[in-house]
Scaffold this active site. Structure first.
Site, PDB file in Angstrom:
ATOM      1  CG  HIS A 128      37.051  29.476  34.856  1.00  0.00           C
ATOM      2  ND1 HIS A 128      38.288  29.171  35.396  1.00  0.00           N
ATOM      3  CD2 HIS A 128      36.920  30.827  34.950  1.00  0.00           C
ATOM      4  CE1 HIS A 128      38.878  30.276  35.794  1.00  0.00           C
ATOM      5  NE2 HIS A 128      38.082  31.297  35.529  1.00  0.00           N
ATOM      6  CB  CYS A 129      32.855  29.877  39.073  1.00  0.00           C
ATOM      7  SG  CYS A 129      31.745  31.053  39.872  1.00  0.00           S
ATOM      8  N   PRO A 130      33.483  32.727  37.133  1.00  0.00           N
ATOM      9  CG  PRO A 130      32.056  34.182  35.996  1.00  0.00           C
ATOM     10  CD  PRO A 130      32.334  32.722  36.214  1.00  0.00           C
ATOM     11  CG  ASN A 134      40.355  28.501  41.072  1.00  0.00           C
ATOM     12  OD1 ASN A 134      40.658  27.820  40.097  1.00  0.00           O
ATOM     13  ND2 ASN A 134      41.030  28.468  42.203  1.00  0.00           N
TER      14      ASN A 134
END
Length: 418
Positions: A128-130, A134
């Site tokens: 999960h990439c901040p 998403n």
């Protein structure tokens, strides 16, 4: 374009809320600052638009911005792809090889994992990439990796513009003492800038240079990491699963040989699983091309074995000996704990003296685990897990017979999986 469609389609309009997060705000601000300052510096002080080189440079800067934003918004709004709610395999007997997600009330398909931030099981989840707010997964892996490539290239171009702007404008004002550096300044002297290169302009250019260089290094390193796993047809999570598989085999001396099922052998074949001319990844996110010696559930069976092993190892309980308020970077717990806080959005859990924790992983200064709750909370499905400082707990001592019983129970579960 896909991201424009996602923006204007009524049923996907809620996805625009992903922009209201510190990650996209910072990322888009950096892109805006570097792009606008590079354009301003170019046309005013370094390379005017009335020259052929200046026009080409301007077009390149605009193209970088468009390509970067195109892949960025696609990675954000197209999304990773989610396992349908209530999903189960076509063959009922295959359910014994799969994990069941209580949150989604569905079985986890091969290569899928549940994301607590998205609250869904994600197809081929990498992380999960901040920065895009998403997950990076099956559908958007190519867009995300392309963004990681284009951002350093565009920032490198912008950094060159910033350096040359400051050099050309300060060339005759400051003696740099570079007796061995000779740059032909005749072309620059033919053009008079629209406005003088003032102190605020110098400060803004220097600030933009710092952002561009920092982005080039940081995002460039992320691109290298992503390409390493893509060329082996893995995700970052699967690379960790493979490492734990080797550790489990070595620890228990089972004599097994674990072959990662999705590595097709050739890097080019692995590359084409993610990057295609159409832009859509290969496969439906559930069935995957596999190694000749493996089958569709090779990895899921290994995950079940690791889950059983995790239950054994997590039976080593820790007693809380020092209160902790759940702060991300608690200065009161020591400088090492403060500066070496885990770089993740996973939660921290507050602790109180006397509580019991089942730790599952950790670093030298932090640990991750589940808090032991009372029967009512357990029956209600409540689960409190997250990171906490290692200095706040100490290992409990166990009764050997009880520990042996737990070990034998996990071993029997593993035999059932086999």
């Amino acid at each position: 374009m896909n991201f424009l469609t996602a923006l204007v389609t009524f049923e996907n309009l809620h996805e625009v809320r992903r922009l209201c997060h510190w990650g996209p705000v910072i990322a888009l601000t950096v892109i805006a600052v570097c792009t606008s300052m590079a354009i301003i510096d170019s046309i005013i002080w370094y390379w005017p638009l009335d020259t052929t080189g200046g026009s080409i440079n301007f077009i390149m800067l605009i193209n970088w911005a468009i390509l970067i934003l195109y892949n960025y918004f696609n990675a954000m709004f197209v999304g990773p792809g989610y396992i349908p709610l209530g999903w189960k395999p076509e063959k009922e007997e295959d359910t014994k090889y799969l994990q069941f997600c209580r949150m989604c009330q569905a079985y986890k398909a091969p290569r899928s994992h549940h994301c607590r931030k998205c609250n869904r099981c994600v197809m081929k989840m990498d992380h999960h990439c901040p920065w895009i707010n998403n997950c990076c997964g099956h559908q958007n892996h190519a867009y995300f990796t392309s963004f990681l490539l284009l951002a350093p290239l565009g920032c490198s171009h912008a950094a060159f513009i910033f350096i040359m702007t400051m050099y050309t404008q300060l060339y005759e004002r400051i003696s740099f003492g570079w007796s061995t550096v000779k740059i032909d300044m005749s072309a620059v002297r033919r053009f008079q800038p629209i406005m003088p290169f003032s102190v605020p302009a110098f400060a803004a250019t220097l600030f933009a240079l710092g952002l561009a260089l920092g982005t080039t290094i940081a995002v460039g390193m992320l691109f290298v990491i992503q390409m390493k796993v893509i060329l082996r047809n893995k995700t970052c999570i699967e690379a960790w699963i493979e490492e734990k598989a080797k550790d489990r085999i070595q620890y228990y001396q089972t004599g097994e040989e674990f072959i990662f099922p999705y590595d097709l052998g050739l890097r080019w074949d692995n590359f084409k699983q993610v990057f295609t001319w159409s832009g859509s990844p290969v496969g439906d996110g559930i069935q995957w091309p596999i190694h000749a010696k493996c089958h569709q559930h090779t990895l899921t069976i290994e995950q079940l074995k690791q889950k059983a092993d995790k239950r054994v190892r997590s039976q080593i309980q820790y007693q809380v000996v020092e209160d902790y308020n759940g702060a991300c970077c608690p200065l009161s717990k020591g400088l090492n704990t403060f500066f070496r806080t885990p770089c993740t959005e996973e939660p921290r859990i507050p602790l109180h003296k006397g509580e019991t924790i089942l730790a599952t992983r950790g670093t030298k200064w932090w640990m991750y685990g589940d808090k032991v709750l009372d029967d009512e909370q357990t029956k209600a499905g409540v689960r409190l897990r997250g990171w906490f400082p290692r200095r706040c707990v100490e290992k409990c001592h166990y009764d050997t017979a009880a520990n042996s019983a737990v070990t034998s129970e996990a071993s029997s579960e593993e035999k059932k999986v086999n």
